[in-house]
Write an enzyme that holds these catalytic residues in place. Structure first.
Site, PDB file in Angstrom:
ATOM      1  N   ARG A 139      -3.443  75.189  49.201  1.00  9.75           N
ATOM      2  CA  ARG A 139      -4.774  75.321  48.569  1.00  9.75           C
ATOM      3  C   ARG A 139      -5.106  74.081  47.746  1.00  9.75           C
ATOM      4  O   ARG A 139      -6.245  73.845  47.383  1.00  9.75           O
ATOM      5  CB  ARG A 139      -4.846  76.556  47.643  1.00  9.75           C
ATOM      6  CG  ARG A 139      -4.629  77.907  48.290  1.00  9.75           C
ATOM      7  CD  ARG A 139      -5.472  78.103  49.497  1.00  9.75           C
ATOM      8  NE  ARG A 139      -4.702  77.823  50.699  1.00  9.75           N
ATOM      9  CZ  ARG A 139      -5.257  77.596  51.898  1.00  9.75           C
ATOM     10  NH1 ARG A 139      -6.559  77.608  52.039  1.00  9.75           N
ATOM     11  NH2 ARG A 139      -4.508  77.331  52.949  1.00  9.75           N
TER      12      ARG A 139
ATOM     13  N   THR B 299     -12.037  76.186  59.699  1.00 13.47           N
ATOM     14  CA  THR B 299     -13.254  76.860  59.252  1.00 13.47           C
ATOM     15  C   THR B 299     -14.448  75.939  59.442  1.00 13.47           C
ATOM     16  O   THR B 299     -15.540  76.369  59.830  1.00 13.47           O
ATOM     17  CB  THR B 299     -13.101  77.293  57.778  1.00 13.47           C
ATOM     18  OG1 THR B 299     -11.963  78.146  57.680  1.00 13.47           O
ATOM     19  CG2 THR B 299     -14.330  78.032  57.297  1.00 13.47           C
TER      20      THR B 299
END
Ligand code: ATP
Ligand code: MG
Length: 704
Positions: A587, A34
């Protein structure tokens, strides 16, 4: 200066950012995909290869799109307003608004969400006098959506038998009705935008000339039609840039198509995907655990990930007796970490099924910890829960107008808007409640009035839990959602409501319906953290995709829940669950907690589950167990190596002693329970009542 933008990147990332033409980045979690995508946008603009309006970027959620624009404005002094950065649905909507005439839509077309769409399907079926016992509106709805998602219009449906020929007919009728009313459902947004560009060469060439760069995040989760849609925008001069991770493909059930990654390489004549191998997110303990779990999947494109972030703390594993204890443990850990300076917002609690959030919300709420639920509603705000509460409110007090309005026609009883207007007029004229007016009104309202009367009588004398269970069934809600293709989760939530009532009764010593309803209203309305307030993040694993947190609490690691029963019966289901586990683990940046409960209240009954097989797939050396032993207090000493000891003495404060807590102030020690590292201490505080802490982590000091 372009050098600045690229300076913080490693060589592989830099190569990806500056790759000429089209490229595919295939890389594991936390490797900077990202970040590469965002930096590429900034770099392209900064080096004047494209203007901000000359590119389009597609992300998976609105949250991610917003995040991308924020990051961009931090990198570059540009105005990001009006840039084509958004989700597939958002961008299709924008395209259709601009070209509504070419798309054959009124300028102000309305968008139907799932519920609106179902209502529209029902109307279309009614207009055709269709027997809905034979043709369930929900089945018709899913038939329509599946075909739209595959790009197939009603006149192209391959119908070999009378049944599917009928379905195709209803599909056509529904579409005609939407067209008359200027309404567009979610699947239609994409299909309509796709058709618009495929048939209108002028428009297509216009956009192909405009968008020199098209960038896509989370490419592994795009559907076939989405991929085809993207390709329409790419002209001869255009470049398509996609980043993704096949190990994080978690939407196969919604038509995601991992094979798009191979197709992409083929269609764009790319020899090799760009690989990023360094993980910047997590300490190696967490990364090793993730790699170990995902290595059990076959058929992977294959990637390596390394980090030099150091090993970090061991993963903490906690086995709770039940879900309430699991939640209390998490609340106390969150509070302890926060006392150590880790803000709430850097701590996330993840769950496989949304129904799990109820117990966690309750524990956080009770501990006075602010939290926010993402990608799903907080438990007491979910539609099915509000419906059930409305019936309960009417059972307690039928003059509750809001409750009546919510359920008078839910499940449907043929009471239309006009009848309700008439009812409201009658009530106003007579100065009574809607209920009183309904009792006087004509036969339309008789079934409803009888149902509420019956509920009132039947719950009298029942205990709270029994009353809630009774109302959920008797109201018809359970049956209603039982017929719903997407109803399983709602049924879980409805049965979870009885658990919530049980927990309330046990904790408050109050069996009254009124008391529980007040409690529900309070938990629903008051305690969502305010905007901008530091708050713990609660979400499903699906909703956590692409995000990162300092600490992650991964809950409900039990066979049947995670991996979920529903998936285990499907082909490839276990592999998809494992990818979900991989997403969940990755995460966490610094600390991962894995928790499960031996007993859990789900589907209205206590289930005793084995620990998830995924726990066994994590090497034992990475994990430190905090499991508590609730078997009759063993006199065996706890192995010291297993204890995360921050404080040792077994009972450092006497029962009755006064202690000070940094958050709750002064309190009195009430009791101890558990053994060794699992010892818990109960303290009564004047303001917030009783609190349990894990002794080792409790920030308590003696007073006086
Ligand atoms: P996911 O697969 O979970 O979506 P991702 O590959 O998109 O992960 P990012 O979110 O872009 O990864 O990056 C993970 C973290 O690593 C972010 O905090 C990011 O800022 C950081 N990071 C990425 N590259 C670098 C770098 N070269 N130097 C320092 N930090 C980096
Ligand atoms: Mg990402």
């Amino acid at each position: 200066m372009p050098a600045d933008l690229l300076e913080t990147l490693n060589p592989e990332q830099r190569a990806a950012v500056t790759a000429p033409g089209s490229a595919l980045v295939l890389a594991g979690a936390g490797s900077g995909k990202t970040r590469v995508l965002t930096t590429r946008i900034a770099w392209l603009i900064q080096t004047a290869q494209v203007s901000p309006m000359g590119l389009m970027a597609v992300t998976f959620t609105n949250k991610a799109a917003k995040e991308m624009l924020t990051r961009l404005s931090a990198l570059l002094p540009i105005n990001t307003r009006g840039m084509w950065v958004g989700t597939f649905h958002g961008l299709c909507n924008r395209l259709l608004r601009i070209h509504h005439r070419d798309a054959g839509l009124p300028q102000r077309f309305t968008i139907l969400d799932g519920g609106d769409q179902l209502a529209a399907v029902k109307r279309a079926l009614r207009a055709l006098d269709v027997d809905t016992d034979k043709y369930d509106p929900r089945k018709v709805q899913s038939f329509i959506n599946q075909h739209k998602e595959a790009g197939v219009r009603a006149d192209r449906v391959e119908a070999w038998d009378p049944y599917s020929r009928h379905l195709a007919e209803y599909y056509a009728a529904y579409d005609a009705q939407c067209q008359r009313e200027g309404a567009v459902d979610f699947a239609e947004l994409l299909l309509r935008a796709f058709e618009l560009l495929s048939r209108n060469a002028l428009l297509r060439e216009h956009y192909q000339a405009r968008f020199r760069h098209i960038l896509v995040d989370e490419f592994q989760d795009t559907s076939r039609l989405q991929y085809e849609w993207l390709k329409l925008f790419k002209g001869p001069q255009g470049a398509l840039f996609a980043v993704g991770d096949d190990d994080q493909s978690i939407y196969a059930f919604r038509g995601a198509h991992v094979a798009n990654m191979r197709l992409f390489l083929h269609d764009l004549a790319i020899a090799e995907p760009i690989k990023l191998t360094r993980n910047y997110r997590s300490v190696s303990t967490i990364l090793d655990a993730a790699n170990a779990v995902i290595s059990h999947n076959a058929d992977r494109l294959g990637k390596d990930l390394w980090t030099d972030a150091g090993a970090g703390e061991p993963i903490r594993h906690f086995e709770a007796g039940d879900d309430a204890e699991e939640a209390r443990f998490i609340a106390s850990e969150i509070e302890a970490r926060r006392s150590d300076g880790e803000p709430y917002r850097q701590q996330a609690v993840l769950y496989r099924a949304n129904a799990q959030s109820r117990a966690i919300e309750h524990a956080l709420f009770s501990a006075g910890i602010p939290y926010r639920v993402y990608g799903g509603l907080r438990f007491f705000e979910r539609a099915e829960i509000k419906h059930a509460l409305a019936y309960l409110r009417l059972a307690a007090w039928p003059d509750d107008d809001n409750a009546l309005l919510r359920v008078v026609n839910f499940p449907a009883r043929g009471i239309g808007a006009r009848s309700l207007e008439q009812l409201a007029d009658d009530a106003a004229a007579a100065g009574t409640s809607l209920w009183a007016a309904a009792c006087r009104a004509g036969r339309k309202f008789v079934p409803f009035v009888q149902l509420i009367e019956a509920l009132r009588q039947e719950v009298t004398g029942l205990g709270l839990v029994a009353a809630v269970e009774h109302v959920v069934v008797r109201s018809g809600l359970l049956e209603h959602y039982g017929n719903d293709r997407d109803g399983a989760e709602r049924i879980d939530n409805l049965t979870e409501l009885a658990n919530a009532a049980g927990a309330y009764a046990a904790e408050s010593d109050d069996q009254s319906l009124e008391g529980f309803l007040a409690h529900a209203a309070l938990e629903a309305g008051e305690h969502e953290a305010a905007q901008g307030q530091d708050a713990v993040q609660l979400m499903s694993v699906h909703a956590a995709k692409g995000l990162e947190f300092f600490s992650v609490y991964l809950t409900g690691l039990e066979e049947g829940l995670f991996p979920h029963d529903n998936s285990l019966n499907q082909q490839g289901g276990l592999e998809e669950e494992r990818r979900l586990m991989y997403v969940a683990i990755t995460r966490a940046r610094r600390q991962l907690y894995l928790t499960h409960a031996r007993a859990r209240l789900l589907h209205g009954q206590t289930r005793y589950a084995l620990p998830s097989r995924f726990l066994d797939e994590i090497p034992a050396g990475l994990v430190r167990s905090l499991s508590r032993r609730i078997a009759p207090a063993p006199s065996v000493a706890v192995a010291p190596a297993a204890a995360p000891v921050r404080r040792t003495a077994s009972q450092p404060f006497q029962v009755g002693a006064r202690v000070l807590h940094p958050r709750y102030g002064e309190g009195v020690v009430g009791a101890y329970q558990g053994q060794g590292p699992d010892t818990e201490i109960r303290v009564r505080f004047p303001k917030v009542g009783d609190k349990w802490f894990i002794l080792d982590y409790a920030r308590l000091t003696a007073v006086g």
